[in-house]
Design a protein around this motif. Structure first.
Motif, short mmCIF file in Angstrom:
data_model
loop_
_atom_site.label_atom_id
_atom_site.label_comp_id
_atom_site.label_asym_id
_atom_site.label_seq_id
_atom_site.Cartn_x
_atom_site.Cartn_y
_atom_site.Cartn_z
N LYS A 12 8.20 -6.97 6.09
CA LYS A 12 9.48 -6.46 5.54
C LYS A 12 9.83 -5.13 6.21
N HIS A 93 14.93 -15.72 4.05
CA HIS A 93 14.15 -15.06 3.00
C HIS A 93 15.07 -14.70 1.83
N GLU A 163 8.96 -19.81 -1.90
CA GLU A 163 8.70 -18.49 -2.49
C GLU A 163 9.52 -18.32 -3.76
N ILE A 168 7.75 -12.74 -6.05
CA ILE A 168 7.66 -11.88 -4.86
C ILE A 168 7.47 -10.43 -5.28
N GLY A 169 6.35 -9.87 -4.88
CA GLY A 169 6.09 -8.45 -5.12
C GLY A 169 5.83 -8.09 -6.57
N SER A 208 3.31 -12.95 -4.06
CA SER A 208 2.09 -12.35 -4.64
C SER A 208 0.82 -13.10 -4.27
N GLY A 229 3.39 -10.95 1.76
CA GLY A 229 4.03 -9.66 1.94
C GLY A 229 3.04 -8.52 1.80
N GLY A 230 2.96 -7.96 0.60
CA GLY A 230 2.14 -6.77 0.36
C GLY A 230 0.71 -6.88 0.85
P1 PGA Z 1 4.67 -10.61 -1.57
O1 PGA Z 1 5.92 -11.02 -0.64
O2 PGA Z 1 3.46 -11.29 -1.00
O3 PGA Z 1 4.61 -9.10 -1.46
O4 PGA Z 1 4.98 -11.08 -2.94
C1 PGA Z 1 6.01 -12.31 -0.09
C2 PGA Z 1 7.30 -12.49 0.66
O5 PGA Z 1 8.35 -12.02 0.18
O6 PGA Z 1 7.33 -13.11 1.73
#
Ligand code: PGA
Length: 246
Positions: A12, A93, A163, A168-169, A208, A229-230
């Motif tokens: 990101k 995304h 996703e 997400i996040g 996540s 992501g993270g």
């Molecule tokens: P996340 O992000 O693993 O931080 O939840 C995943 C993504 O948005 O691709």
């Protein structure tokens, strides 16, 4: 059908040259896990430098424009990303669908532009919490997938990432049964469009995913890897996810 696992980090809007050491370490870890395809989708500003140090990990972008060139201030074409060293890109995304108002048709056009420039594509889909709570998630995401799928979609250049937006996040993930049901539904939807090619197309889970849950998620029959992501921002966090896929 034997599908190689694909584990892709999505940095990101994170990462400066100071983080190239993490790219290098992730690339080295990928080299030690040759049964898994590993990649990092980075800020475009890092692609060229990262490509020089990423070893066995491929470098991707996070978006591309659907046009080859023109008056689109601030945008990047697929050919520009290829020239910088990217070999793949994410399209669609949820953060771009929401922040930039990208439609399903935009996403399909971006995927075709990426393909024309020689990039592989990771096409994202996923439902909001309201849709999940209404019990419609599989139908809604299947429709979104078919509306976003470019003509000529094939397993050798395109992968899907499911996703759930609310995962997400947030540290929240669906139940394993819900993930299994969604991935099976998406593969069945793909089959209506691309027939038996659907068996070979990789469908990643994202939202996540981390070293604690990756093994269980990736053991699900139709889960062919992750978009992370993270937990992809450092080698220390990403390594266990890669390991879980191996
Ligand atoms: P996340 O992000 O693993 O931080 O939840 C995943 C993504 O948005 O691709």
């Amino acid at each position: 059908m034997d599908r190689r696992k694909l584990v892709v980090g999505n940095w990101k809007m994170n990462g400066l040259a100071a983080q190239l050491g993490e790219v290098e370490a992730i690339g080295a870890f990928a080299a030690a896990h040759p049964s898994v395809d590993v990649g990092l989708c980075l800020p475009a500003t890092l692609i060229a430098q990262a490509s020089a140090v990423s070893g066995a990990a491929f470098i991707g972008a996070q978006d591309c424009h659907m046009k080859d060139s023109g008056a689109h201030t601030g945008c990047l074409s697929a050919a520009m990303l290829t020239e910088a060293g990217a070999t793949s890109t994410i399209v669609g995304h949820s953060e771009r669908r929401e922040d930039q108002g990208e439609s399903d048709a935009d996403v399909a056009a971006k995927a075709l532009a990426a393909r024309a420039a020689g990039l592989k594509v990771i096409l994202c889909v996923g439902e909001s919490l309201a849709v999940r709570d209404a019990g419609d998630a599989e139908a809604v995401v299947s429709r979104q997938l078919l509306a976003s799928l470019p003509d000529g979609a094939a397993a050798d250049w395109l992968a899907i990432a499911y996703e759930p937006i609310w995962a997400i996040g947030t540290g929240r993930i669906p139940t394993m049964d819900a993930v299994a049901a969604m991935h099976a539904a998406l593969r069945a939807a793909l089959a209506t469009r691309i027939g038996t090619q659907a068996d070979g197309m990789r469908i990643l889970y994202g939202g996540s995913m981390n070293g604690d849950n990756a093994a269980e998620l990736m053991a699900i029959a139709d889960v062919d890897g992750g978009l992370v992501g993270g937990a992809s921002l450092t080698a220390a966090k990403f390594a266990p996810v890669i390991e879980a896929a191996g």
